[in-house]
Enzyme design. Sequence first.
Site, PDB file in Angstrom:
ATOM      1  N   LEU A  25       0.833  -1.218   0.000  1.00  0.00           N
ATOM      2  CA  LEU A  25       0.000   0.000   0.000  1.00  0.00           C
ATOM      3  C   LEU A  25       0.861   1.260   0.000  1.00  0.00           C
ATOM      4  CD1 LEU A  25      -2.789  -1.062   2.530  1.00  0.00           C
ATOM      5  CD2 LEU A  25      -2.775  -1.278   0.025  1.00  0.00           C
ATOM      6  N   HIS A  26       0.452   2.241  -0.808  1.00  0.00           N
ATOM      7  CA  HIS A  26       1.182   3.504  -0.910  1.00  0.00           C
ATOM      8  C   HIS A  26       0.187   4.651  -1.062  1.00  0.00           C
ATOM      9  CE1 HIS A  26       0.296   3.405  -5.164  1.00  0.00           C
ATOM     10  NE2 HIS A  26       0.847   2.205  -5.262  1.00  0.00           N
ATOM     11  N   GLY A  28      -1.075   6.182  -3.447  1.00  0.00           N
ATOM     12  CA  GLY A  28      -2.158   5.994  -4.427  1.00  0.00           C
ATOM     13  C   GLY A  28      -3.338   5.252  -3.807  1.00  0.00           C
ATOM     14  N   HIS A  29      -3.047   4.215  -3.010  1.00  0.00           N
ATOM     15  CA  HIS A  29      -4.130   3.478  -2.338  1.00  0.00           C
ATOM     16  C   HIS A  29      -4.823   4.368  -1.309  1.00  0.00           C
ATOM     17  CE1 HIS A  29      -1.384   0.070  -3.535  1.00  0.00           C
ATOM     18  NE2 HIS A  29      -2.528  -0.339  -4.044  1.00  0.00           N
ATOM     19  N   GLN A 138      -6.608   5.263 -11.885  1.00  0.00           N
ATOM     20  CA  GLN A 138      -6.506   5.456 -13.341  1.00  0.00           C
ATOM     21  C   GLN A 138      -5.207   4.869 -13.906  1.00  0.00           C
ATOM     22  OE1 GLN A 138      -6.348   9.579 -14.637  1.00  0.00           O
ATOM     23  NE2 GLN A 138      -5.254   8.838 -16.454  1.00  0.00           N
ATOM     24  N   GLN A 143      -7.415  -1.963 -16.835  1.00  0.00           N
ATOM     25  CA  GLN A 143      -8.066  -2.761 -15.777  1.00  0.00           C
ATOM     26  C   GLN A 143      -9.400  -2.119 -15.375  1.00  0.00           C
ATOM     27  OE1 GLN A 143      -6.173  -4.627 -12.197  1.00  0.00           O
ATOM     28  NE2 GLN A 143      -6.669  -2.678 -11.258  1.00  0.00           N
TER      29      GLN A 143
HETATM   30  O1  PAF Z   1      -4.755  -3.459  -9.282  1.00  0.00           O
HETATM   31  C1  PAF Z   1      -4.609  -4.410  -8.487  1.00  0.00           C
HETATM   32  O2  PAF Z   1      -3.981  -4.265  -7.452  1.00  0.00           O
HETATM   33  C2  PAF Z   1      -5.207  -5.771  -8.812  1.00  0.00           C
HETATM   34  O3  PAF Z   1      -5.198  -6.006 -10.172  1.00  0.00           O
HETATM   35  C3  PAF Z   1      -6.629  -5.962  -8.232  1.00  0.00           C
HETATM   36  C4  PAF Z   1      -7.624  -4.983  -8.819  1.00  0.00           C
HETATM   37  C5  PAF Z   1      -6.590  -5.806  -6.716  1.00  0.00           C
HETATM   38  C6  PAF Z   1      -7.147  -7.376  -8.540  1.00  0.00           C
HETATM   39  O4  PAF Z   1      -6.322  -8.360  -7.989  1.00  0.00           O
END
Ligand code: PAF
Length: 246
Positions: A25-26, A28-29, A138, A143
């Site tokens: 986690l950084h 961005g999260h 983004q 994804q």
């Molecule tokens: O972006 C991510 O960290 C992964 O692709 C996700 C969305 C958690 C799915 O495993």
Amino acid sequence: VKIVRSVSELLLEGEVGLVPTMGALHAGHVALFDAARTENDVVVASLFVNPAQFGEQADLARYPRDEAHDFAVAERAGVDVLFAPPADEMYPAGFSTWVVPEETGAEGAARPGHFRGVATVCLKLFAVVRPARAYFGQKDAQQAIVVRRMARDLNLGVDVRVLPTVRDVDGLLSPAERERALGLPRALENAVGAADPVAAARAELNGLDPDYVELLDLDGATVLAAAVRVGPTRLIDNVVVKGALS
Ligand code: PAF
């Protein structure tokens, strides 16, 4: 933050915002957690390094894992529940049902099977957490498109929110590689406004070897996206060249 390891312990009430993550986690999260906090009663982050989305077992093995760090970041950011299941909770013996998205662009072509793994795990997370909203950066534009498309195509009732990229230092890169890697966002930013943004970005990559440089449609916004290799690490990035994200 409450740490939950099994689906049966996930007892949630009120409107839930879900931030799916693979840990490490950084900032961005944290920006995604903050957005989820303002829009929902309960914030759930998932922490699961999803084996199904890695092509190479070596990439899965070297993916950074530091639960103590992730718990501390989630706690500080005010996440209510951290769902951190073991692999056999998500993929028990005999697991055999997959979501296979058909439109996966250049990133999908470069990583066969990747979006099958991403879509399947996101559908499972949506099924067990039942969020009203799910938050994606983004930075992984392709994804976000795949997951939003899935939510619509399969009537999942989840609002897939895509928030601007907050860049952070990549822990996998050496200082010299990090310096070279900065050439990617720079080339993309400088190409915004060019008559041919793909050609302009390619011309500015300064020796970075691109897997692809392409324009994507993200629900009406046009995004210039690229993937490059720096040493053993593959980097992706993108910028909005027209319109706005929602
Ligand atoms: O972006 C991510 O960290 C992964 O692709 C996700 C969305 C958690 C799915 O495993």
